[in-house]
Design a protein around this motif. Structure first.
Motif, PDB file in Angstrom:
ATOM      1  N   UNK A   1      13.605 -13.253   4.849  1.00  0.00           N
ATOM      2  CA  UNK A   1      12.617 -12.867   5.120  1.00  0.00           C
ATOM      3  C   UNK A   1      11.246 -14.749   5.738  1.00  0.00           C
ATOM      4  N   UNK A   2      11.720 -15.902   4.639  1.00  0.00           N
ATOM      5  CA  UNK A   2      10.658 -16.474   5.314  1.00  0.00           C
ATOM      6  C   UNK A   2      11.184 -17.523   6.541  1.00  0.00           C
ATOM      7  N   UNK A   3      12.424 -17.191   6.827  1.00  0.00           N
ATOM      8  CA  UNK A   3      13.141 -18.137   8.242  1.00  0.00           C
ATOM      9  C   UNK A   3      12.729 -16.892   9.373  1.00  0.00           C
ATOM     10  N   UNK A   4      12.532 -15.790   9.494  1.00  0.00           N
ATOM     11  CA  UNK A   4      12.361 -14.497   9.959  1.00  0.00           C
ATOM     12  C   UNK A   4      10.641 -14.583  10.279  1.00  0.00           C
TER      13      UNK A   4
ATOM     14  N   UNK B   1       1.119  -1.168  -0.048  1.00  0.00           N
ATOM     15  CA  UNK B   1       0.093  -0.286  -0.203  1.00  0.00           C
ATOM     16  C   UNK B   1       0.602   1.197   0.038  1.00  0.00           C
ATOM     17  N   UNK B   2       0.270   2.276  -0.378  1.00  0.00           N
ATOM     18  CA  UNK B   2       0.967   3.646  -0.163  1.00  0.00           C
ATOM     19  C   UNK B   2      -0.027   4.902   0.323  1.00  0.00           C
ATOM     20  N   UNK B   3       1.191   4.917   1.081  1.00  0.00           N
ATOM     21  CA  UNK B   3       0.764   6.436   2.040  1.00  0.00           C
ATOM     22  C   UNK B   3       0.890   7.813   1.171  1.00  0.00           C
ATOM     23  N   UNK B   4       0.228   9.378   2.078  1.00  0.00           N
ATOM     24  CA  UNK B   4       0.311  10.044   1.229  1.00  0.00           C
ATOM     25  C   UNK B   4       2.508  10.873   1.594  1.00  0.00           C
ATOM     26  N   UNK B   5       3.359  10.879   0.885  1.00  0.00           N
ATOM     27  CA  UNK B   5       4.389  11.288   1.023  1.00  0.00           C
ATOM     28  C   UNK B   5       5.001  11.051   0.438  1.00  0.00           C
ATOM     29  N   UNK B   6       4.815   9.489  -0.268  1.00  0.00           N
ATOM     30  CA  UNK B   6       5.505   9.316  -0.593  1.00  0.00           C
ATOM     31  C   UNK B   6       6.301   7.474   0.020  1.00  0.00           C
ATOM     32  N   UNK B   7       5.470   7.356   0.732  1.00  0.00           N
ATOM     33  CA  UNK B   7       5.255   6.014   1.646  1.00  0.00           C
ATOM     34  C   UNK B   7       4.920   4.668   1.056  1.00  0.00           C
ATOM     35  N   UNK B   8       5.932   3.855   0.255  1.00  0.00           N
ATOM     36  CA  UNK B   8       5.000   2.827   0.268  1.00  0.00           C
ATOM     37  C   UNK B   8       5.516   1.752   1.159  1.00  0.00           C
ATOM     38  N   UNK B   9       4.748   0.469   1.503  1.00  0.00           N
ATOM     39  CA  UNK B   9       5.046  -0.820   2.631  1.00  0.00           C
ATOM     40  C   UNK B   9       4.558  -2.003   1.893  1.00  0.00           C
ATOM     41  N   UNK B  10       5.230  -2.188   1.804  1.00  0.00           N
ATOM     42  CA  UNK B  10       5.377  -4.000   0.573  1.00  0.00           C
ATOM     43  C   UNK B  10       5.347  -4.896   1.986  1.00  0.00           C
ATOM     44  N   UNK B  11       4.342  -5.985   2.377  1.00  0.00           N
ATOM     45  CA  UNK B  11       3.768  -6.734   3.150  1.00  0.00           C
ATOM     46  C   UNK B  11       5.379  -7.970   2.775  1.00  0.00           C
ATOM     47  N   UNK B  12       5.210  -8.983   4.320  1.00  0.00           N
ATOM     48  CA  UNK B  12       6.075  -9.876   4.222  1.00  0.00           C
ATOM     49  C   UNK B  12       5.823 -11.202   3.080  1.00  0.00           C
ATOM     50  N   UNK B  13       4.087 -10.761   2.686  1.00  0.00           N
ATOM     51  CA  UNK B  13       3.675 -12.177   2.441  1.00  0.00           C
ATOM     52  C   UNK B  13       4.266 -11.827   1.013  1.00  0.00           C
ATOM     53  N   UNK B  14       3.480 -10.575   1.143  1.00  0.00           N
ATOM     54  CA  UNK B  14       3.515 -10.551  -0.883  1.00  0.00           C
ATOM     55  C   UNK B  14       5.079 -11.287  -1.439  1.00  0.00           C
ATOM     56  N   UNK B  15       6.274 -10.431  -1.132  1.00  0.00           N
ATOM     57  CA  UNK B  15       7.139 -10.369  -1.193  1.00  0.00           C
ATOM     58  C   UNK B  15       7.482 -12.085  -1.452  1.00  0.00           C
ATOM     59  N   UNK B  16       6.897 -12.585  -0.146  1.00  0.00           N
ATOM     60  CA  UNK B  16       7.205 -14.653  -0.112  1.00  0.00           C
ATOM     61  C   UNK B  16       6.398 -15.271  -1.206  1.00  0.00           C
ATOM     62  N   UNK B  17       5.412 -14.363  -1.868  1.00  0.00           N
ATOM     63  CA  UNK B  17       4.034 -15.278  -3.048  1.00  0.00           C
ATOM     64  C   UNK B  17       5.114 -14.687  -4.533  1.00  0.00           C
TER      65      UNK B  17
END
Length: 474
Positions: free
Chosen positions: A286-289, A111-127
């Motif tokens: 990420x998988x191990x963490x 998801x994207x927030x005001x001011x250019x903040x972009x958050x990527x869930x670990x679940x997305x990266x792993x998929x």
């Protein structure tokens, strides 16, 4: 009197905001009748909320997120996601500041927030099954920033009683006990809650696809990864990727959108680059963490190296550094892991020697600087170790774990001012401005502090004072 008013107002608003859990819809308000790809007029005309204000709001949101959400703060992973994100962002049509974070969350979402903040869930990266797939998602989110979709939504809904009511409710709930806390909620937590309700319209999503594809192509990734990932989303309710439906909730899909994306890909250059080792290793880490499963990687020659890394890293996490010392560390990533293991065994000279061969390649990475400084301080090379730490260029997204480790190393070297600087720097990035300011002021009063550290402390003091002044303004 204030307590009674706050309670009355809160009860009134709670009864009038029963639809709060439903996503906000801007389908009729958001004007996306814009030119196809290049949108230079957007910056001038899209919103009355100035870019500087958006950036300040984004900074506050980022710091609030890091304080309240389970963000991944591992130095290597923080550097990796920001390097990938900034690489893509450099090809964006509008060069807005961008901040990338990984949230420890099994749901497949970004998801994207005001001011250019972009958050990527670990679940997305792993998929994701390739680096290009992940890059496609990040490019899509960057496009939301470059096209200023959030700012335009906010402008369209600026007179919304829902948004106004939320602000009053949040402030009233705590105003009787702490005006500062009320202000913090209005400017921080409230903003996050509001953003969690945002669901982009399909037109905004289609525009983000088009701009994201251009970013993806210009950065040299496989553009076919975007429709491939969208097709995976389309199948999510009937196959093993059931967790992907969260992404669909915040990024609505349509047959036309998927068809348009496939069509656009046929007009772009065809590239199928090899996945970078950093991506493959980051997925394993990420998988191990997180203890999550990962999708099967597409064919890659890097799989054996990633497996070696995973085994050695897991052993190190379990208190057994020996396997990592036996790695054929012919890459910077493996060399850092090997040096960390050697440091654990107090074989500091070997660790320092192991890292020197990669100094020119990765001296800008926090994990490298920490491992090298640890090896140097372990050999009583105090000045050299502190210089190694100071060489890292600190950014807003520098890992919080870096600041914690650097503080411990400075304390180990009996350098109180340097330790205080790293402590205050961490507090600053969490929005804890009073603590950051007090820590910096105490450190400035210490004797025998180096001129460089004094300059850094004064700069941090000025920033903390500025943020406190901003928070105090009505």
């Amino acid at each position: 009197m204030l307590n009674q008013f706050a309670l009355f107002l809160a009860l009134f608003l709670m009864t009038s905001l029963t639809t709060l859990t439903a996503p906000l819809s801007y389908a009729t308000d958001l004007n996306l009748n814009l030119p196809d790809i290049e949108l230079p007029e957007v910056m001038a005309n899209a919103s009355s909320l100035g870019t500087a204000q958006e950036q300040q709001a984004g900074l506050a949101l980022l710091r609030e997120l890091r304080r309240r959400r389970p963000m991944i703060e591992d130095p290597e992973l923080v550097d990796w996601i920001n390097q990938l994100g900034q690489r893509l962002g450099s090809r964006s049509p509008n060069r807005n500041p961008l901040y990338f974070m990984i949230e420890k969350n099994h749901l497949v979402n970004a998801y994207t927030l005001t001011g250019g903040v972009i958050v990527i869930n670990s679940g997305l990266i792993l998929n994701t099954q390739s680096e290009s797939e992940l890059a496609a998602v990040i490019a899509h989110e960057i496009a939301h920033v470059s096209q200023r979709h959030l700012a335009r939504m906010q402008e369209a809904g600026k007179n919304s009683p829902l948004m106004t009511g939320l602000g009053v409710l949040a402030g009233a709930a705590v105003a009787s006990q702490s005006p500062d806390a009320a202000q913090a909620i209005v400017t921080g937590t409230l903003a996050m809650q509001a953003h969690q309700q945002i669901v982009f319209t399909q037109r905004a999503e289609a525009e983000a696809d088009r701009v994201g594809l251009r970013i993806l192509a210009n950065t040299g990734f496989n553009t076919e990864a975007m429709p491939y990932f969208l097709e995976k989303l389309e199948r999510s309710e009937t196959n093993a990727y059931g967790d992907l439906t969260k992404y669909l909730y915040t990024h609505p899909m349509s047959i036309d959108r998927l068809s348009d994306t496939r069509s656009l890909v046929t007009q772009l250059p065809k590239r199928k680059p090899q996945d970078d080792l950093a991506y493959v290793v980051a997925r394993e880490k990420l998988r191990l963490m997180t203890g999550q499963n990962a999708a099967t990687l597409m064919a890659t020659q890097l799989k054996p190296t990633a497996q070696q890394y995973a085994q050695a890293y897991q052993a190190l996490r379990s208190g057994n550094p020996t396997p990592a010392t036996r790695l054929n560390a012919n890459t910077p990533i493996l060399a850092i892991l090997q040096a960390q293991a050697l440091n654990e065994l107090k074989r500091y000279a070997e660790a320092e020697q192991r890292l020197h061969g990669f100094a020119q390649q990765i001296s800008t990475q926090a994990a490298f600087n920490l491992a090298l400084a640890t090896s140097q301080l372990g050999q009583n090379k105090t000045a050299l170790g502190l210089q190694t730490l100071a060489k890292l260029r600190l950014t807003e997204t520098t890992s919080l774990e870096f600041f914690e480790a650097a503080q411990q190393l400075a304390q180990q070297a009996k350098q109180a001012a340097e330790a205080s600087f790293y402590n205050a720097s961490r507090s600053l990035r969490l929005g804890e401005y009073k603590h950051a300011l007090a820590t910096a002021e105490q450190a400035l009063a210490l004797p025998n502090t180096s001129p460089v550290t004094l300059a850094h402390l004064r700069q941090l003091q000025t920033e903390a004072e500025r943020q406190l002044l901003n928070a105090a303004r009505p």
